[in-house]
Motif scaffolding. Structure first.
Motif, PDB file in Angstrom:
ATOM      1  N   ALA A   1       0.833  -1.209   0.000  1.00  0.00           N
ATOM      2  CA  ALA A   1       0.000   0.000   0.000  1.00  0.00           C
ATOM      3  C   ALA A   1       0.863   1.252   0.000  1.00  0.00           C
ATOM      4  N   LEU A   2       1.942   1.265   0.766  1.00  0.00           N
ATOM      5  CA  LEU A   2       2.831   2.429   0.790  1.00  0.00           C
ATOM      6  C   LEU A   2       3.480   2.648  -0.577  1.00  0.00           C
ATOM      7  N   THR A   3       3.898   1.558  -1.210  1.00  0.00           N
ATOM      8  CA  THR A   3       4.529   1.672  -2.527  1.00  0.00           C
ATOM      9  C   THR A   3       3.544   2.195  -3.562  1.00  0.00           C
ATOM     10  N   VAL A   4       2.333   1.642  -3.569  1.00  0.00           N
ATOM     11  CA  VAL A   4       1.343   2.057  -4.565  1.00  0.00           C
ATOM     12  C   VAL A   4       0.901   3.501  -4.326  1.00  0.00           C
ATOM     13  N   THR A   5       0.702   3.899  -3.071  1.00  0.00           N
ATOM     14  CA  THR A   5       0.298   5.286  -2.821  1.00  0.00           C
ATOM     15  C   THR A   5       1.408   6.250  -3.227  1.00  0.00           C
ATOM     16  N   GLU A   6       2.660   5.862  -3.036  1.00  0.00           N
ATOM     17  CA  GLU A   6       3.767   6.718  -3.478  1.00  0.00           C
ATOM     18  C   GLU A   6       3.808   6.817  -5.001  1.00  0.00           C
ATOM     19  N   LEU A   7       3.536   5.713  -5.689  1.00  0.00           N
ATOM     20  CA  LEU A   7       3.470   5.752  -7.152  1.00  0.00           C
ATOM     21  C   LEU A   7       2.340   6.661  -7.623  1.00  0.00           C
ATOM     22  N   LEU A   8       1.182   6.575  -6.980  1.00  0.00           N
ATOM     23  CA  LEU A   8       0.062   7.428  -7.351  1.00  0.00           C
ATOM     24  C   LEU A   8       0.376   8.903  -7.098  1.00  0.00           C
ATOM     25  N   ASN A   9       1.047   9.187  -5.982  1.00  0.00           N
ATOM     26  CA  ASN A   9       1.439  10.576  -5.698  1.00  0.00           C
ATOM     27  C   ASN A   9       2.422  11.090  -6.741  1.00  0.00           C
ATOM     28  N   GLU A  10       3.376  10.243  -7.123  1.00  0.00           N
ATOM     29  CA  GLU A  10       4.350  10.647  -8.140  1.00  0.00           C
ATOM     30  C   GLU A  10       3.659  10.894  -9.484  1.00  0.00           C
ATOM     31  N   LYS A  11       2.702  10.043  -9.824  1.00  0.00           N
ATOM     32  CA  LYS A  11       1.950  10.221 -11.062  1.00  0.00           C
ATOM     33  C   LYS A  11       1.156  11.528 -11.034  1.00  0.00           C
ATOM     34  N   ARG A  12       0.546  11.827  -9.893  1.00  0.00           N
ATOM     35  CA  ARG A  12      -0.228  13.061  -9.740  1.00  0.00           C
ATOM     36  C   ARG A  12       0.675  14.290  -9.854  1.00  0.00           C
ATOM     37  N   ARG A  13       1.857  14.228  -9.225  1.00  0.00           N
ATOM     38  CA  ARG A  13       2.791  15.352  -9.307  1.00  0.00           C
ATOM     39  C   ARG A  13       3.289  15.572 -10.725  1.00  0.00           C
ATOM     40  N   SER A  14       3.572  14.493 -11.452  1.00  0.00           N
ATOM     41  CA  SER A  14       4.048  14.648 -12.826  1.00  0.00           C
ATOM     42  C   SER A  14       2.946  15.203 -13.718  1.00  0.00           C
ATOM     43  N   ARG A  15       1.702  14.777 -13.487  1.00  0.00           N
ATOM     44  CA  ARG A  15       0.581  15.309 -14.264  1.00  0.00           C
ATOM     45  C   ARG A  15       0.398  16.797 -13.992  1.00  0.00           C
ATOM     46  N   ARG A  16       0.539  17.189 -12.731  1.00  0.00           N
ATOM     47  CA  ARG A  16       0.418  18.602 -12.370  1.00  0.00           C
ATOM     48  C   ARG A  16       1.546  19.417 -13.007  1.00  0.00           C
ATOM     49  N   GLY A  17       2.751  18.869 -13.040  1.00  0.00           N
ATOM     50  CA  GLY A  17       3.878  19.571 -13.662  1.00  0.00           C
ATOM     51  C   GLY A  17       3.675  19.754 -15.152  1.00  0.00           C
ATOM     52  N   ARG A  18       3.171  18.708 -15.821  1.00  0.00           N
ATOM     53  CA  ARG A  18       2.892  18.835 -17.254  1.00  0.00           C
ATOM     54  C   ARG A  18       1.819  19.879 -17.515  1.00  0.00           C
ATOM     55  N   ALA A  19       0.785  19.885 -16.686  1.00  0.00           N
ATOM     56  CA  ALA A  19      -0.288  20.877 -16.854  1.00  0.00           C
ATOM     57  C   ALA A  19       0.252  22.286 -16.646  1.00  0.00           C
ATOM     58  N   ARG A  20       1.140  22.460 -15.668  1.00  0.00           N
ATOM     59  CA  ARG A  20       1.729  23.775 -15.416  1.00  0.00           C
ATOM     60  C   ARG A  20       2.582  24.231 -16.599  1.00  0.00           C
ATOM     61  N   ARG A  21       3.384  23.308 -17.150  1.00  0.00           N
ATOM     62  CA  ARG A  21       4.204  23.659 -18.311  1.00  0.00           C
ATOM     63  C   ARG A  21       3.330  23.987 -19.526  1.00  0.00           C
ATOM     64  N   ARG A  22       2.272  23.213 -19.723  1.00  0.00           N
ATOM     65  CA  ARG A  22       1.367  23.465 -20.845  1.00  0.00           C
ATOM     66  C   ARG A  22       0.685  24.826 -20.701  1.00  0.00           C
ATOM     67  N   CYS A  23       0.288  25.176 -19.488  1.00  0.00           N
ATOM     68  CA  CYS A  23      -0.342  26.470 -19.229  1.00  0.00           C
ATOM     69  C   CYS A  23       0.646  27.607 -19.479  1.00  0.00           C
ATOM     70  N   THR A  24       1.872  27.453 -19.011  1.00  0.00           N
ATOM     71  CA  THR A  24       2.898  28.472 -19.223  1.00  0.00           C
ATOM     72  C   THR A  24       3.169  28.655 -20.711  1.00  0.00           C
ATOM     73  N   HIS A  25       3.255  27.553 -21.440  1.00  0.00           N
ATOM     74  CA  HIS A  25       3.483  27.635 -22.889  1.00  0.00           C
ATOM     75  C   HIS A  25       2.328  28.360 -23.575  1.00  0.00           C
ATOM     76  N   SER A  26       1.109  28.036 -23.205  1.00  0.00           N
ATOM     77  CA  SER A  26      -0.061  28.689 -23.804  1.00  0.00           C
ATOM     78  C   SER A  26      -0.066  30.188 -23.520  1.00  0.00           C
ATOM     79  N   LEU A  27       0.256  30.558 -22.285  1.00  0.00           N
ATOM     80  CA  LEU A  27       0.296  31.982 -21.938  1.00  0.00           C
ATOM     81  C   LEU A  27       1.372  32.722 -22.730  1.00  0.00           C
ATOM     82  N   MET A  28       2.513  32.075 -22.937  1.00  0.00           N
ATOM     83  CA  MET A  28       3.569  32.716 -23.721  1.00  0.00           C
ATOM     84  C   MET A  28       3.148  32.887 -25.178  1.00  0.00           C
ATOM     85  N   VAL A  29       2.464  31.905 -25.742  1.00  0.00           N
ATOM     86  CA  VAL A  29       1.992  32.011 -27.126  1.00  0.00           C
ATOM     87  C   VAL A  29       0.966  33.135 -27.238  1.00  0.00           C
TER      88      VAL A  29
END
Length: 115
Positions: A59-87
């Motif tokens: 359970a600890l391993t899977v919850t850490e994987l899910l947290n890492e997946k959530r953080r990476s998704r949030r980072g991609r969304a932030r980069r995509r938003c920044t790129h859109s604002l610059m365009v």
């Protein structure tokens, strides 16, 4: 913070009631049903079966994987938003320059004499 391959075991730190309830809910989300009281007992060093320790580790391993997946998704969304604002900012600047150049050409043509 530890990596997902080496999660913190419950016996290595103390767990409050709130933390044990939260952990129990997170464990339920990944399919491991352990009561908050039992999580606190294991964290305090009371004996646990091998199955319980395997479940907790899983359970600890899977919850850490899910947290890492959530953080990476949030980072991609932030980069995509920044790129859109610059365009968008680039488009606004380009339109502004075109309007200014048109205004300058219009003003210059007004000042010339027809003869």
């Amino acid at each position: 913070m530890t990596t997902w391959s080496a999660p913190v075991m419950l016996g290595q730190r103390s767990v409050s009631r709130r933390q044990s309830r939260r952990m129990s809910r997170r464990f339920e989300a990944v399919g491991v049903g352990i009561a908050p009281e039992r999580i606190r007992a294991i964290a305090m060093g009371r004996p646990a079966t091998e199955d319980e320790l395997v479940d907790v580790s899983f359970a600890l391993t899977v919850t850490e994987l899910l947290n890492e997946k959530r953080r990476s998704r949030r980072g991609r969304a932030r980069r995509r938003c920044t790129h859109s604002l610059m365009v968008i900012a680039g488009i606004v600047v380009a339109i502004n320059m075109l309007l200014c150049m048109g205004l300058v050409l219009f003003i210059l043509t007004q000042h010339t004499s027809p003869y």
